[in-house]
Design an enzyme around this catalytic site. Structure first.
Site, mmCIF file in Angstrom:
data_model
loop_
_atom_site.group_PDB
_atom_site.id
_atom_site.type_symbol
_atom_site.label_atom_id
_atom_site.label_comp_id
_atom_site.label_asym_id
_atom_site.label_seq_id
_atom_site.Cartn_x
_atom_site.Cartn_y
_atom_site.Cartn_z
ATOM 1 N N ASP A 42 0.868 -1.163 0.000
ATOM 2 C CA ASP A 42 0.000 0.000 0.000
ATOM 3 C C ASP A 42 0.916 1.226 0.000
ATOM 4 O OD1 ASP A 42 -2.385 1.597 0.362
ATOM 5 O OD2 ASP A 42 -1.834 1.760 2.482
ATOM 6 N N ASP A 46 0.021 5.054 1.081
ATOM 7 C CA ASP A 46 -0.094 5.966 2.221
ATOM 8 C C ASP A 46 -0.140 5.184 3.528
ATOM 9 O OD1 ASP A 46 -0.099 8.079 0.446
ATOM 10 O OD2 ASP A 46 -2.276 8.125 0.294
#
Length: 183
Positions: free
Chosen positions: A14, A16
């Site tokens: 991922d 952020d």
């Protein structure tokens, strides 16, 4: 185009809260607000040394909301890739859902971004990993058949269990060094 050799596993990341410091409930709208957390570059480089594809899978609804343009997002990702390349840690693929909630089929926890990466890069999901900071990341891995998961704790309360949980990315290289077999 898929690789002609046997499928290799991947580590999906991922963005952020994992590859860059979490902006909280906000958005990273420009490169100047993007900051690699300690340990992430080393973890990415280790994955690549072990023979894993590294794939970024990220939801970037800021584009869909009109807070930034697709060109702005592409610029952030190009600069991220340039910086990572200096450390032999650039991603093999970057997949971003920029749509608003409820307007597409690729938004997490849908497995669509992972499945697209599988097809594009000839990946073996049964030997793959995902590193995320939110339930939707871990659930996306489950939905795609990715068995190994690592959660980086964040301001999101964890309700979906991950195989491993870390306070931050600092311990990620050590965990992967111990758990990630060479391909």
């Amino acid at each position: 185009m898929p690789n002609s050799s046997s499928p290799r596993p991947a580590v999906f990341f991922d963005r952020d809260g994992v590859v860059n410091v979490s902006p909280g409930d906000g958005y990273v709208l420009r490169w100047e607000d993007f900051h690699f957390p300690p340990g992430i570059t080393e973890a990415l480089a280790l994955c690549k040394k072990r023979g894993y594809a590294t794939i970024l899978v990220t939801s970037q609804q800021g584009v869909g909301k009109g807070l930034m343009s697709q060109d702005d997002l592409n610029d952030i990702h190009a600069r991220m890739q340039d910086e990572l390349a200096r450390h032999a840690a650039a991603f093999d693929g970057v997949y971003a859902c920029t749509h608003l909630v409820g307007t597409c089929t690729c938004r997490k926890p849908s497995p669509e971004m992972i499945l697209r990466a599988r097809d594009d890069h000839g990946l073996d999901l049964s030997r793959s990993w995902l590193v995320g900071d939110h339930d939707r990341d871990i659930q996306m891995a489950v939905n795609a058949g990715v068995p190994r998961t690592v959660r980086i704790l964040s301001h999101h309360e964890p309700l979906v269990a991950a195989e491993f949980t870390l306070e931050d990315a600092v311990g990620l290289e050590e965990l992967l060094n111990a758990q990630l077999p060479a391909c």
